[in-house]
Design a protein around this motif. Structure first.
Motif, PDB file in Angstrom:
ATOM      1  N   VAL A 189       0.926  -0.534   0.061  1.00 28.83           N
ATOM      2  CA  VAL A 189      -0.093   0.521   0.335  1.00 28.83           C
ATOM      3  C   VAL A 189       0.718   1.271  -0.029  1.00 28.83           C
ATOM      4  O   VAL A 189       2.350   1.172   0.793  1.00 28.83           O
ATOM      5  N   ALA A 190       0.577   2.551  -0.349  1.00 30.35           N
ATOM      6  CA  ALA A 190       0.898   3.988  -1.066  1.00 30.35           C
ATOM      7  C   ALA A 190       0.269   4.754  -0.647  1.00 30.35           C
ATOM      8  O   ALA A 190      -1.325   5.079  -1.173  1.00 30.35           O
ATOM      9  N   ALA A 191       0.767   5.880  -0.123  1.00 31.87           N
ATOM     10  CA  ALA A 191      -0.167   6.929  -0.768  1.00 31.87           C
ATOM     11  C   ALA A 191       0.660   7.921  -1.214  1.00 31.87           C
ATOM     12  O   ALA A 191       1.628   8.173  -1.097  1.00 31.87           O
ATOM     13  N   PHE A 192       0.041   8.923  -2.459  1.00 30.28           N
ATOM     14  CA  PHE A 192       0.514   9.451  -2.872  1.00 30.28           C
ATOM     15  C   PHE A 192      -0.076  10.476  -2.543  1.00 30.28           C
ATOM     16  O   PHE A 192      -2.154  11.009  -1.907  1.00 30.28           O
ATOM     17  N   SER A 193       0.049  12.215  -2.811  1.00 35.67           N
ATOM     18  CA  SER A 193      -0.376  13.726  -2.617  1.00 35.67           C
ATOM     19  C   SER A 193      -0.428  14.543  -3.827  1.00 35.67           C
ATOM     20  O   SER A 193       0.460  13.876  -4.713  1.00 35.67           O
ATOM     21  N   LEU A 194      -1.376  15.004  -4.538  1.00 36.57           N
ATOM     22  CA  LEU A 194      -1.254  15.088  -5.888  1.00 36.57           C
ATOM     23  C   LEU A 194      -1.615  17.103  -5.954  1.00 36.57           C
ATOM     24  O   LEU A 194      -1.349  17.896  -6.207  1.00 36.57           O
ATOM     25  N   SER A 195      -0.822  17.678  -4.375  1.00 33.36           N
ATOM     26  CA  SER A 195      -0.142  19.034  -3.944  1.00 33.36           C
ATOM     27  C   SER A 195       0.819  18.900  -3.865  1.00 33.36           C
ATOM     28  O   SER A 195       1.484  20.162  -3.638  1.00 33.36           O
ATOM     29  N   LYS A 196       2.529  18.323  -4.300  1.00 36.07           N
ATOM     30  CA  LYS A 196       3.008  18.566  -4.019  1.00 36.07           C
ATOM     31  C   LYS A 196       4.529  18.667  -5.286  1.00 36.07           C
ATOM     32  O   LYS A 196       4.384  19.786  -5.942  1.00 36.07           O
ATOM     33  N   HIS A 197       4.349  17.744  -6.218  1.00 30.83           N
ATOM     34  CA  HIS A 197       5.043  17.628  -7.742  1.00 30.83           C
ATOM     35  C   HIS A 197       4.194  18.362  -8.208  1.00 30.83           C
ATOM     36  O   HIS A 197       4.259  19.137  -8.966  1.00 30.83           O
ATOM     37  N   VAL A 198       3.090  18.052  -8.678  1.00 29.19           N
ATOM     38  CA  VAL A 198       2.022  19.065  -9.003  1.00 29.19           C
ATOM     39  C   VAL A 198       0.975  19.812  -8.121  1.00 29.19           C
ATOM     40  O   VAL A 198       0.825  19.360  -7.581  1.00 29.19           O
ATOM     41  N   ASP A 199       0.485  20.583  -8.984  1.00 31.93           N
ATOM     42  CA  ASP A 199       0.008  22.182  -7.957  1.00 31.93           C
ATOM     43  C   ASP A 199      -1.580  21.443  -7.809  1.00 31.93           C
ATOM     44  O   ASP A 199      -2.391  22.449  -8.728  1.00 31.93           O
ATOM     45  N   GLY A 200      -1.824  20.078  -7.244  1.00 29.76           N
ATOM     46  CA  GLY A 200      -3.702  19.536  -8.105  1.00 29.76           C
ATOM     47  C   GLY A 200      -4.279  19.693  -6.122  1.00 29.76           C
ATOM     48  O   GLY A 200      -4.195  20.064  -5.331  1.00 29.76           O
ATOM     49  N   VAL A 201      -5.165  18.991  -6.960  1.00 28.28           N
ATOM     50  CA  VAL A 201      -5.658  18.551  -5.561  1.00 28.28           C
ATOM     51  C   VAL A 201      -5.768  17.097  -5.251  1.00 28.28           C
ATOM     52  O   VAL A 201      -6.440  16.654  -5.846  1.00 28.28           O
ATOM     53  N   GLY A 202      -6.395  16.416  -3.325  1.00 22.64           N
ATOM     54  CA  GLY A 202      -6.073  15.520  -3.378  1.00 22.64           C
ATOM     55  C   GLY A 202      -4.594  14.551  -3.497  1.00 22.64           C
ATOM     56  O   GLY A 202      -3.599  14.825  -3.238  1.00 22.64           O
ATOM     57  N   GLY A 203      -5.314  13.249  -3.050  1.00 22.75           N
ATOM     58  CA  GLY A 203      -4.412  12.197  -3.069  1.00 22.75           C
ATOM     59  C   GLY A 203      -4.560  10.865  -3.156  1.00 22.75           C
ATOM     60  O   GLY A 203      -6.366  10.725  -3.856  1.00 22.75           O
ATOM     61  N   LEU A 249      -1.735  16.218 -14.051  1.00 21.10           N
ATOM     62  CA  LEU A 249      -1.187  14.856 -14.841  1.00 21.10           C
ATOM     63  C   LEU A 249      -0.904  14.216 -15.798  1.00 21.10           C
ATOM     64  O   LEU A 249       0.591  13.336 -15.861  1.00 21.10           O
ATOM     65  N   THR A 250      -1.883  15.019 -16.244  1.00 21.94           N
ATOM     66  CA  THR A 250      -1.297  14.325 -17.646  1.00 21.94           C
ATOM     67  C   THR A 250      -0.680  15.086 -18.438  1.00 21.94           C
ATOM     68  O   THR A 250       0.315  14.072 -19.674  1.00 21.94           O
ATOM     69  N   ARG A 251      -0.597  16.395 -18.051  1.00 20.87           N
ATOM     70  CA  ARG A 251       1.171  16.838 -19.134  1.00 20.87           C
ATOM     71  C   ARG A 251       2.156  16.706 -18.250  1.00 20.87           C
ATOM     72  O   ARG A 251       3.248  17.459 -17.988  1.00 20.87           O
ATOM     73  N   PHE A 252       2.554  15.706 -17.744  1.00 21.17           N
ATOM     74  CA  PHE A 252       2.896  15.757 -16.036  1.00 21.17           C
ATOM     75  C   PHE A 252       4.914  15.598 -16.619  1.00 21.17           C
ATOM     76  O   PHE A 252       5.980  16.029 -16.018  1.00 21.17           O
ATOM     77  N   GLU A 253       5.051  14.680 -18.106  1.00 26.73           N
ATOM     78  CA  GLU A 253       6.775  14.730 -18.584  1.00 26.73           C
ATOM     79  C   GLU A 253       7.014  16.210 -18.912  1.00 26.73           C
ATOM     80  O   GLU A 253       8.381  16.999 -18.211  1.00 26.73           O
ATOM     81  N   ASP A 254       6.397  17.649 -19.189  1.00 30.38           N
ATOM     82  CA  ASP A 254       6.681  18.333 -18.768  1.00 30.38           C
ATOM     83  C   ASP A 254       7.319  19.377 -17.902  1.00 30.38           C
ATOM     84  O   ASP A 254       8.730  19.533 -17.574  1.00 30.38           O
ATOM     85  N   ASN A 255       6.821  19.231 -16.812  1.00 30.38           N
ATOM     86  CA  ASN A 255       6.781  18.969 -15.024  1.00 30.38           C
ATOM     87  C   ASN A 255       8.281  18.219 -14.844  1.00 30.38           C
ATOM     88  O   ASN A 255       9.131  18.966 -14.089  1.00 30.38           O
ATOM     89  N   ARG A 256       8.485  16.749 -15.204  1.00 27.79           N
ATOM     90  CA  ARG A 256       9.114  16.315 -15.083  1.00 27.79           C
ATOM     91  C   ARG A 256      10.807  16.833 -15.757  1.00 27.79           C
ATOM     92  O   ARG A 256      11.819  17.322 -15.234  1.00 27.79           O
ATOM     93  N   ARG A 257       9.814  17.811 -16.807  1.00 27.80           N
ATOM     94  CA  ARG A 257      11.513  17.737 -17.341  1.00 27.80           C
ATOM     95  C   ARG A 257      11.841  19.051 -16.817  1.00 27.80           C
ATOM     96  O   ARG A 257      13.356  19.195 -16.594  1.00 27.80           O
TER      97      ARG A 257
END
Ligand SMILES: Cc1ncc(COP(=O)(O)O)c(C=O)c1O
Length: 394
Positions: free
Chosen positions: A142-156, A273-281
């Motif tokens: 089991v693993a927990a993710f946050s969507l307000s860290k790498h991407v500036d989104g909402v939720g987990g 999230l869908t555009r994460f590759e750009d964020n990653r780069r």
């Protein structure tokens, strides 16, 4: 649940090849995991260099945190410094993946399997990290993710390998999540539209400054940690725990941590999230520049293709440096000082001491967002001598 929330779950299902449940925050994802897999009174090993909100989430679930020891090389738990007796007394171990630097998953996985202990991956800061050929978040059950860290989104998101847990987890989530009434949804939706308009016209910053002048917000933290009254925490624990009892601590930094996000915000998060590759780069590029400054030990081993959440620079007089950058408009956050084993009252946690050098991860670290690398470097250039290496603590 809304379609964009399903879209986020699908993103995680494909990326991690396991079941995924979208919830309003990473801390709620962790809380649901604690309730599903563990029982009140269970002992869980946690790193002392971690968010205090996570610490209070552990307490809210009725667990007994065992804090430390810290690995100097990674800033995460040091599995080799936990003896077999202690391991066998635990019910769970939780990783941190501090700033995206992976925990020693090989050692933790082996130890946990040998002692029948559940390994929980807190992957909130590790959306792009790997250990060996596996992604962080894909190694333990089991693993927990946050969507307000790498991407500036909402939720987990809660990811788990036993698909048959989904119904039980969804029921638990349903009983913890606050749904917005129709009126509240309409009001919050209109507010969001105004905020978006203010963003587009550049007026957001001045409006927010004006609001703060009219209604100055009470600071939630004193220094880097939230203050707490031990008697109140003990009352919440003795009152049976749970999020209602622990709300005042678990809500810090995100009062909406258990409120269903507006669907417009979920849609935006899915798009990020869908555009994460750009964020990653951009993160990889920023990290490369920050690492070249020379304040991160070369012993820190992170795969070159891992997009870190923060790049840790180790500096002397860190508080002064933080103040200097804040004065220039760059607020550096995610500092975990003091470490939780000093922050937590003896009645709240057990501890395994960390070595003094390892605690540099709490005392000396300047965590820099790679997406702000250019701003960081331009302030550094005009502030000669602001950064110097920390004194060795032996
Ligand atoms: C290591 C870690 N785990 C969990 C969380 C909780 O995530 P969220 O803010 O989405 O609730 C945080 C928040 O900063 C964190 O740093």
């Amino acid at each position: 649940m809304t379609d964009p929330a399903h879209g986020i779950e699908e993103f995680f299902r494909r990326r991690y090849d396991r079941e995924a449940l979208y919830v309003p925050s990473g801390r709620l994802a962790l809380y649901l995991a604690f309730r599903e897999w563990l029982r009140p009174g269970d002992r869980i090993l946690v790193s002392p260099v971690n968010d205090d909100v996570v610490f209070f989430t552990v307490l809210a679930a009725g667990l007994v945190p065992v804090l430390g020891p810290l690995d100097r090389a990674t800033g995460n738990l040091d599995p080799s410094a936990v003896d077999d007796g202690t391991c066998s007394s635990l019910k769970a171990v939780m990783t941190t993946n501090l700033y995206g630097i992976p925990d020693r998953m090989d050692l933790l996985d082996e130890r946990c399997r040998r002692h029948g202990v559940l390994l929980i991956e807190d992957a909130c800061q590790a959306l792009d990290s790997r250990f060996g050929d596996r992604r962080i978040g894909q190694i333990s059950p089991v693993a927990a993710f946050s969507l307000s860290k790498h991407v500036d989104g909402v939720g987990g998101v809660l990811c788990f390998s036993e698909g048959n847990r989904r119904l039980s987890l969804a029921r638990r989530a349903e009983s913890e999540i606050h749904r917005r009434s129709v009126t509240r949804r309409a009001r919050d939706g209109v507010r969001l539209l105004f905020r978006d308009a203010a963003d587009r016209t550049g007026a957001r910053r001045s409006l927010s400054a004006l609001r703060h002048r009219i209604h100055p917000a009470e600071p939630e933290r004193a220094g880097h940690r939230m203050p707490y009254d031990l008697a109140q925490v003990l009352r919440a624990r003795d009152g049976g725990g749970g999020l209602d009892q622990f709300n005042r601590w678990v809500r810090v930094d995100n009062p909406n941590y258990r409120t269903e996000p507006l669907s417009r915000k979920i849609t935006r998060t899915l798009a990020q999230l869908t555009r994460f590759e750009d964020n990653r780069r951009r993160r990889l590029e920023g990290a490369r520049k920050l690492l070249s400054v020379g304040f991160t030990p070369s012993s820190l081993r992170v795969a070159a293709d891992t997009a870190l959440f923060r790049v840790p620079l180790f500096v002397r007089r860190r508080e002064q440096v933080l103040g200097h950058f804040a004065g220039q408009g760059l607020h550096l956050d995610y500092v975990y000082d003091p470490p939780l084993d000093l922050y937590a009252a003896p009645a709240l946690a057990e501890r395994i001491p960390s070595s003094a050098p390892a605690l540099a991860w709490s005392r000396d670290v300047l965590p820099v967002d790679p997406l702000r690398a250019d701003q960081f470097l331009s302030i550094m250039k005009t502030s000669s001598g602001i950064l110097s290496p920390p004194e060795e603590s032996g």
